[in-house]
Design an enzyme around this catalytic site. Sequence first.
Site, PDB file in Angstrom:
ATOM      1  N   CYS A   2      -2.166  -1.269   7.096  1.00  0.00           N
ATOM      2  CA  CYS A   2      -2.466  -0.905   8.212  1.00  0.00           C
ATOM      3  C   CYS A   2      -3.799  -1.551   8.839  1.00  0.00           C
ATOM      4  O   CYS A   2      -4.633  -2.029   7.993  1.00  0.00           O
ATOM      5  CB  CYS A   2      -2.867   0.690   8.319  1.00  0.00           C
ATOM      6  SG  CYS A   2      -1.640   1.738   7.778  1.00  0.00           S
ATOM      7  N   ARG A  27      -1.490  -8.742   7.953  1.00  0.00           N
ATOM      8  CA  ARG A  27      -1.667  -7.597   6.971  1.00  0.00           C
ATOM      9  C   ARG A  27      -0.612  -6.929   6.579  1.00  0.00           C
ATOM     10  O   ARG A  27      -0.190  -6.169   5.539  1.00  0.00           O
ATOM     11  CB  ARG A  27      -2.546  -6.565   7.167  1.00  0.00           C
ATOM     12  CG  ARG A  27      -4.259  -7.146   7.679  1.00  0.00           C
ATOM     13  CD  ARG A  27      -4.821  -6.226   8.394  1.00  0.00           C
ATOM     14  NE  ARG A  27      -5.295  -5.052   7.443  1.00  0.00           N
ATOM     15  CZ  ARG A  27      -6.272  -4.922   6.610  1.00  0.00           C
ATOM     16  NH1 ARG A  27      -6.980  -5.977   6.607  1.00  0.00           N
ATOM     17  NH2 ARG A  27      -6.429  -3.907   5.928  1.00  0.00           N
ATOM     18  N   TRP A  74       1.617   0.490   8.521  1.00  0.00           N
ATOM     19  CA  TRP A  74       2.608   0.114   7.457  1.00  0.00           C
ATOM     20  C   TRP A  74       2.775   1.319   7.040  1.00  0.00           C
ATOM     21  O   TRP A  74       2.119   2.019   6.232  1.00  0.00           O
ATOM     22  CB  TRP A  74       1.709  -0.685   6.434  1.00  0.00           C
ATOM     23  CG  TRP A  74       2.729  -1.311   5.594  1.00  0.00           C
ATOM     24  CD1 TRP A  74       3.372  -2.383   5.496  1.00  0.00           C
ATOM     25  CD2 TRP A  74       2.745  -1.024   3.931  1.00  0.00           C
ATOM     26  NE1 TRP A  74       4.079  -2.668   4.193  1.00  0.00           N
ATOM     27  CE2 TRP A  74       3.736  -2.005   3.528  1.00  0.00           C
ATOM     28  CE3 TRP A  74       2.310   0.328   3.266  1.00  0.00           C
ATOM     29  CZ2 TRP A  74       4.036  -1.511   2.109  1.00  0.00           C
ATOM     30  CZ3 TRP A  74       2.726   0.386   2.006  1.00  0.00           C
ATOM     31  CH2 TRP A  74       3.776  -0.502   1.490  1.00  0.00           C
ATOM     32  N   ASN A  98      -6.323   4.091   8.095  1.00  0.00           N
ATOM     33  CA  ASN A  98      -5.556   3.141   7.160  1.00  0.00           C
ATOM     34  C   ASN A  98      -5.756   3.855   6.211  1.00  0.00           C
ATOM     35  O   ASN A  98      -7.040   4.405   5.559  1.00  0.00           O
ATOM     36  CB  ASN A  98      -6.331   1.897   7.288  1.00  0.00           C
ATOM     37  CG  ASN A  98      -5.930   0.974   5.955  1.00  0.00           C
ATOM     38  OD1 ASN A  98      -5.233   1.288   5.545  1.00  0.00           O
ATOM     39  ND2 ASN A  98      -6.559  -0.290   5.970  1.00  0.00           N
ATOM     40  N   GLY A  99      -5.108   4.002   5.087  1.00  0.00           N
ATOM     41  CA  GLY A  99      -5.318   4.486   3.662  1.00  0.00           C
ATOM     42  C   GLY A  99      -4.162   5.578   3.604  1.00  0.00           C
ATOM     43  O   GLY A  99      -3.159   6.062   4.231  1.00  0.00           O
ATOM     44  N   GLU A 482       5.514 -16.632 -11.612  1.00  0.00           N
ATOM     45  CA  GLU A 482       4.848 -16.963 -10.085  1.00  0.00           C
ATOM     46  C   GLU A 482       5.994 -17.471  -9.198  1.00  0.00           C
ATOM     47  O   GLU A 482       6.375 -17.048  -7.852  1.00  0.00           O
ATOM     48  CB  GLU A 482       3.565 -17.703 -10.071  1.00  0.00           C
ATOM     49  CG  GLU A 482       3.005 -18.083  -8.615  1.00  0.00           C
ATOM     50  CD  GLU A 482       2.741 -16.883  -7.943  1.00  0.00           C
ATOM     51  OE1 GLU A 482       2.616 -15.561  -8.409  1.00  0.00           O
ATOM     52  OE2 GLU A 482       2.341 -16.853  -6.582  1.00  0.00           O
ATOM     53  N   LYS A 486       7.600 -15.642  -6.017  1.00  0.00           N
ATOM     54  CA  LYS A 486       7.844 -16.238  -4.715  1.00  0.00           C
ATOM     55  C   LYS A 486       9.160 -16.202  -3.925  1.00  0.00           C
ATOM     56  O   LYS A 486       9.085 -15.861  -2.966  1.00  0.00           O
ATOM     57  CB  LYS A 486       7.132 -17.557  -4.638  1.00  0.00           C
ATOM     58  CG  LYS A 486       5.741 -17.790  -4.798  1.00  0.00           C
ATOM     59  CD  LYS A 486       4.946 -17.673  -3.658  1.00  0.00           C
ATOM     60  CE  LYS A 486       4.292 -16.224  -3.588  1.00  0.00           C
ATOM     61  NZ  LYS A 486       2.919 -15.975  -4.479  1.00  0.00           N
ATOM     62  N   GLU A 489      10.151 -12.356  -2.966  1.00  0.00           N
ATOM     63  CA  GLU A 489       9.399 -11.758  -1.862  1.00  0.00           C
ATOM     64  C   GLU A 489       9.850 -12.286  -0.494  1.00  0.00           C
ATOM     65  O   GLU A 489       9.817 -11.728   0.421  1.00  0.00           O
ATOM     66  CB  GLU A 489       8.013 -11.746  -2.182  1.00  0.00           C
ATOM     67  CG  GLU A 489       7.199 -12.972  -2.142  1.00  0.00           C
ATOM     68  CD  GLU A 489       5.603 -12.654  -2.423  1.00  0.00           C
ATOM     69  OE1 GLU A 489       5.177 -11.506  -2.188  1.00  0.00           O
ATOM     70  OE2 GLU A 489       5.115 -13.612  -2.873  1.00  0.00           O
ATOM     71  N   HIS A 505      17.766 -13.875 -26.747  1.00  0.00           N
ATOM     72  CA  HIS A 505      17.400 -12.331 -27.091  1.00  0.00           C
ATOM     73  C   HIS A 505      18.101 -11.622 -26.072  1.00  0.00           C
ATOM     74  O   HIS A 505      17.613 -10.200 -26.010  1.00  0.00           O
ATOM     75  CB  HIS A 505      16.085 -12.066 -27.458  1.00  0.00           C
ATOM     76  CG  HIS A 505      15.464 -13.084 -28.878  1.00  0.00           C
ATOM     77  ND1 HIS A 505      15.771 -12.703 -29.723  1.00  0.00           N
ATOM     78  CD2 HIS A 505      14.716 -14.137 -28.511  1.00  0.00           C
ATOM     79  CE1 HIS A 505      15.443 -13.834 -30.542  1.00  0.00           C
ATOM     80  NE2 HIS A 505      14.588 -14.336 -29.788  1.00  0.00           N
ATOM     81  N   LYS A 604      -0.088  -7.537   3.456  1.00  0.00           N
ATOM     82  CA  LYS A 604      -0.962  -8.641   2.725  1.00  0.00           C
ATOM     83  C   LYS A 604      -1.986  -8.122   2.182  1.00  0.00           C
ATOM     84  O   LYS A 604      -2.139  -8.389   0.952  1.00  0.00           O
ATOM     85  CB  LYS A 604      -1.127  -9.678   4.006  1.00  0.00           C
ATOM     86  CG  LYS A 604      -2.198 -10.775   3.538  1.00  0.00           C
ATOM     87  CD  LYS A 604      -1.560 -11.700   2.658  1.00  0.00           C
ATOM     88  CE  LYS A 604      -2.347 -12.718   2.159  1.00  0.00           C
ATOM     89  NZ  LYS A 604      -1.724 -13.660   1.164  1.00  0.00           N
TER      90      LYS A 604
HETATM   91  C1  F6R Z   1       2.505 -12.186  -3.672  1.00  0.00           C
HETATM   92  C2  F6R Z   1       1.181 -11.734  -3.308  1.00  0.00           C
HETATM   93  C3  F6R Z   1       0.613 -10.327  -4.206  1.00  0.00           C
HETATM   94  C4  F6R Z   1      -0.825 -10.305  -4.350  1.00  0.00           C
HETATM   95  C5  F6R Z   1      -1.250  -8.766  -4.898  1.00  0.00           C
HETATM   96  C6  F6R Z   1      -2.647  -8.701  -5.082  1.00  0.00           C
HETATM   97  O1  F6R Z   1       2.696 -13.234  -3.167  1.00  0.00           O
HETATM   98  O2  F6R Z   1       0.476 -12.044  -2.469  1.00  0.00           O
HETATM   99  O3  F6R Z   1       1.546 -10.107  -5.201  1.00  0.00           O
HETATM  100  O4  F6R Z   1      -1.202 -11.116  -5.176  1.00  0.00           O
HETATM  101  O5  F6R Z   1      -0.993  -7.862  -3.651  1.00  0.00           O
HETATM  102  O6  F6R Z   1      -3.322  -9.267  -3.830  1.00  0.00           O
HETATM  103  P1  F6R Z   1      -4.962  -9.459  -4.190  1.00  0.00           P
HETATM  104  O7  F6R Z   1      -5.081 -10.781  -4.637  1.00  0.00           O
HETATM  105  O8  F6R Z   1      -5.429  -9.712  -2.750  1.00  0.00           O
HETATM  106  O9  F6R Z   1      -5.821  -8.443  -4.747  1.00  0.00           O
END
Ligand code: F6R
Length: 609
Positions: A2, A27, A74, A98-99, A482, A486, A489, A505, A604
């Site tokens: 949010c 966000r 959100w 927000n929260g 990673e 990527k 997501e 395994h 985000k």
């Molecule tokens: C994936 C991604 C998330 C963040 C995670 C932590 O692409 O961006 O997995 O890495 O939500 O976020 P931060 O780094 O802001 O604590």
Amino acid sequence: MCGIVAAVADRNIVPILLEGLRKLEYRGYDSAGLALIDASGLHRLRSVGRVIELTAQVEESHVAGETGIAHTRWATHGVPCERNAHPHISAGLAVVHNGIIENHESLRGRLKALGYQFTSDTDTEVVAHLIAHELKTAPDFLSAVRQAIAQLQGAYAIAVLRESDPSRLVVAREGAPLLLGLSDDACYAASDASALVQVTRRMVYLDNGDCAELMRGSYRITRVNGMPVERPESESQLSAEAIELGNYRHYMQKEIFEQPVALANTLEMLGSARSIQPGIFGAESETILGKVQQVLIIACGTSYHAGLVARYWLESIAGIPCSVEVASEYRYRDSVPNPQTLVVTISQSGETADTLAALQHAKALGMQHTLCICNVPESSLVRENSLRFITRAGPEIGVASTKAFTTQLAALYLLTLVLAKVRQRLDGLEEAAELYAVRHLPMAVAKILELEPQIREWAECFSMKQHALFLGRGRHYPIAMEGALKLKEISYIHAEAYPAGELKHGPLALVDRDMPVIAVAPNDALLEKLKSNLQEVRARGGELYVFADADSEMKESNGIQVLQLPEHYGALSALLHVVPLQLLAYHVALVRGTDVDKPRNLAKSVTVE
Ligand code: F6R
């Protein structure tokens, strides 16, 4: 997650609120709304979907006003729909939040018994009714908000306006970010500075437990108990261009291609010296780093993957034991604390609720040596740590983290070198050679980005697949993780990562001609073992896509595609091998036509637990 924007000024603030919401879109959200006061009273507009739809409603209704609050939601409590979108209203009051209010059920029950009617499924609506209820007895608006928030459990940033008090807003924060923006004739509040640099650079960051009253050109802050407090004013360095898309199609694409500059900026503090100064992590770092006996890294998601890579570096180069924990798990598990631990939290945003809470948990267990690696200098995480390293990746807007990750890795490598140095494991010549390699990173990443056309071709082959396996060994296993994160997501292809030796395994059972297998295969000590693992895949008809590097002698053949990275980068190769995986995920998502920068269900800045 949010986003909040609020303004009280002596002119129409609707364009400021809408532009602020647009800047907070990154966000992640599913609905948007605003409330404002004009001469005829309180107006509220809400819409499901993008800010552009709210903007169309605003244009159609011609609303204008000098005091207003706005929000991108959100969904947590209640599906995304207009009824659940913020602001929520009670008796001439409007609230955005927000929260998560953890005790919303008991509050709802109490307020219902008092006769308040609920029109949404949200936890936020209890806040609106609670403030309205407190206003019946409180001496003023600010006191009513304070009395209400004293009854809330959970995390919140709120902004409240009141129809009968049109030249004032009240905001408060506990566990979710909120800052004030100041100018001579107006006062603003927002979840982050990007929403406000359109009107001011003068910012005041609120602390948890702060409550503020905003008027045109003035404000006052108190604690929840009413005690007045002052918070320092700072000048935001955020550049307006940094948050514009420019000529790129997506923020993720822009951010992948910004990595050489992001790395160069992050490494700038090294200057041209042939030796590394522990002071880059903070004034006290030499003393603290000299006495710690182990490292505990705590983070989430991509930042957690950076921590996993760093463990290999810290143990092999600095010779210091290191463990890495997912923040949301660490905070709830019984662990054995060692006060001589360096607790390293890693976060792009510095506002991730789980990481912040895990840090508090570690401190409560008696671990006081804390260092954070973070991309947002004004964030909550930075303020919680005495030792800190600010990565200078610039604002990261795409939900999928890219340049934040590579700059985190650069910072972690510098930490490794500093720890190796204070532990006498690095002589002068080695130190100079390491620094030379680190300074070469921006150039090395730039060369890898030139491989994009070939990766785009691979993406075409991938786009119809439903599943993918990513393999790596040693410090490249977290890079495989990673790459899988990527891909899943942003393209919604189910992807998993395994250390290649684990294949036999269990996961080998999944391999057939429909399962592409992506291997991270640098020319290191584990390459021959990895090649054997890849043969196991090929023998089962699995299609292999191999990211090799110079001199690895991996040959293309039927069912094996090989892409050669231009150099072999030694210990730093993990940082470089992630770049083609970012490009692969981006191009697969493009072919599949997903919303690359705002993938479904994701946010985000994850400011709730
Ligand atoms: C994936 C991604 C998330 C963040 C995670 C932590 O692409 O961006 O997995 O890495 O939500 O976020 P931060 O780094 O802001 O604590």
